[in-house]
Design an enzyme around this catalytic site. Sequence first.
Site, PDB file in Angstrom:
ATOM      1  N   HIS A  14       0.858  -1.200   0.000  1.00 46.02           N
ATOM      2  CA  HIS A  14       0.000   0.000   0.000  1.00 46.02           C
ATOM      3  C   HIS A  14       0.887   1.239   0.000  1.00 46.02           C
ATOM      4  O   HIS A  14       1.362   1.671   1.047  1.00 46.02           O
ATOM      5  CB  HIS A  14      -0.938  -0.039   1.211  1.00 46.02           C
ATOM      6  CG  HIS A  14      -1.929   1.076   1.257  1.00 46.02           C
ATOM      7  ND1 HIS A  14      -3.129   0.983   1.917  1.00 46.02           N
ATOM      8  CD2 HIS A  14      -1.920   2.322   0.708  1.00 46.02           C
ATOM      9  CE1 HIS A  14      -3.804   2.114   1.784  1.00 46.02           C
ATOM     10  NE2 HIS A  14      -3.077   2.960   1.066  1.00 46.02           N
ATOM     11  N   HIS A  16       1.457   4.999  -2.311  1.00 50.66           N
ATOM     12  CA  HIS A  16       1.139   5.930  -3.416  1.00 50.66           C
ATOM     13  C   HIS A  16       2.431   6.599  -3.848  1.00 50.66           C
ATOM     14  O   HIS A  16       3.073   7.264  -3.023  1.00 50.66           O
ATOM     15  CB  HIS A  16       0.152   6.982  -2.942  1.00 50.66           C
ATOM     16  CG  HIS A  16      -1.110   6.398  -2.375  1.00 50.66           C
ATOM     17  ND1 HIS A  16      -2.258   6.268  -3.131  1.00 50.66           N
ATOM     18  CD2 HIS A  16      -1.405   5.890  -1.144  1.00 50.66           C
ATOM     19  CE1 HIS A  16      -3.204   5.720  -2.373  1.00 50.66           C
ATOM     20  NE2 HIS A  16      -2.713   5.475  -1.171  1.00 50.66           N
ATOM     21  N   GLU A 197     -11.428   3.585   5.514  1.00 54.04           N
ATOM     22  CA  GLU A 197     -10.400   4.426   6.147  1.00 54.04           C
ATOM     23  C   GLU A 197     -11.151   5.512   6.933  1.00 54.04           C
ATOM     24  O   GLU A 197     -11.104   5.550   8.150  1.00 54.04           O
ATOM     25  CB  GLU A 197      -9.484   5.029   5.080  1.00 54.04           C
ATOM     26  CG  GLU A 197      -8.383   5.942   5.641  1.00 54.04           C
ATOM     27  CD  GLU A 197      -7.552   6.644   4.548  1.00 54.04           C
ATOM     28  OE1 GLU A 197      -8.024   6.751   3.406  1.00 54.04           O
ATOM     29  OE2 GLU A 197      -6.435   7.105   4.882  1.00 54.04           O
TER      30      GLU A 197
HETATM   31  N1  HPA Z   1      -6.458   7.560   1.308  1.00 50.02           N
HETATM   32  C1  HPA Z   1      -7.102   7.966   0.221  1.00 50.02           C
HETATM   33  N2  HPA Z   1      -6.477   8.498  -0.810  1.00 50.02           N
HETATM   34  C2  HPA Z   1      -5.162   8.598  -0.792  1.00 50.02           C
HETATM   35  C3  HPA Z   1      -4.444   8.194   0.303  1.00 50.02           C
HETATM   36  C4  HPA Z   1      -5.131   7.631   1.408  1.00 50.02           C
HETATM   37  O1  HPA Z   1      -4.574   7.214   2.448  1.00 50.02           O
HETATM   38  N3  HPA Z   1      -3.139   8.449   0.014  1.00 50.02           N
HETATM   39  C5  HPA Z   1      -3.101   8.964  -1.220  1.00 50.02           C
HETATM   40  N4  HPA Z   1      -4.323   9.070  -1.718  1.00 50.02           N
HETATM   41 ZN    ZN Z   2      -3.593   4.866   0.561  1.00 46.58          ZN
END
Ligand code: HPA
Ligand code: ZN
Length: 334
Positions: A14, A16, A197
């Site tokens: 996970h 980005h 989340e």
């Molecule tokens: N959540 C949602 N979108 C995102 C995140 C995250 O933790 N990091 C980068 N884009």
């Molecule tokens: Zn993320």
Amino acid sequence: MIDFINKLPKAELHLHIEGTFEPELMFEIAKRNNIKIPFQSVDEIKMAYQFNCLQDFLDIYYQGANVLVKEQDFYDLTFSYLQKCALQNVRHTEIMFDPQTHTERGIAFETVIKGISRACVDAKEKLNVSSLLIMSYLRHLSEEDALKTLQQSLPYKELITAIGLDSSEKGNPPSKFKNVFQASVDQGYIPLAHAGEEGSSEYVWEAIDLLKIIRIDHGNNALQDPILVKEIIKRDFALTLCPLSNISLQVVDDLKDHPLKKMMELGLKVTVNSDDPAYFGGQINQNFIEVQKALDLSKEDLYELAKNSFQYSLLNENMKQEYLQELRTFYKEN
Ligand code: HPA
Ligand code: ZN
């Protein structure tokens, strides 16, 4: 323990790539592209990284990505992250990228994918770190926009393994993207998504039932619903947890209250990841170190987390077994 964590062979599932953009590199690329950023110094940037929620963070994260223009910029960003992987014994990584963050600004899809994937090829050769790519749709944009992105990706389909869903969760439920997920699966992409989340367990149900995802990014709020927990265990889906991200975005108040250990005790398969390490105060090993301390995790727990990271990766069975063997050997000797 710290030494054990640093040497532990692991995969990051996970991550980005836009969230790995360290201030120093951001300044360097901004300068060479002649782009103004609203910060004067690295210290000023770091001061701005105080978030109350996901949206606070996303506003700054998209701003930072604005300086990425040329293929070389995407290459440098990606290679820099992969070098950090090598130093931390991250043997394999599954990298999310947000094409819409760039195509919206007039950057060609081709520029983004070529820069990122060239860095991945070089990293395998020079650093012996393997990687694959997850194209993430931005959920604050329309499904139509995501469908356009899917079309743009098709000439580069061989370079992309999976699709994801990220950005502002609340108010943008998985159901909004049902059609584009189906169309993406029809093209051979594996479906994944952020869910639970900030959104409720209902969003996790939707991601499973409507988007047919096979791994859940975050998934913290799945714990709200015991029937959902049972279902996730039954389907053998992993949750890619991001402890320091959860603290930064105030999804969890204190690491001591992080649900990781409780999830393991319930029989859920979880992994430890950094999400956006440049913004959340730590790379993957720092996530391991801090969560180990806060939850008093044993070496056996850490081994289990590393095992999950390979087991629930998107690698083929042969490569999974090779990495798992490497991990077993390490564990026996340490
Ligand atoms: N959540 C949602 N979108 C995102 C995140 C995250 O933790 N990091 C980068 N884009
Ligand atoms: Zn993320």
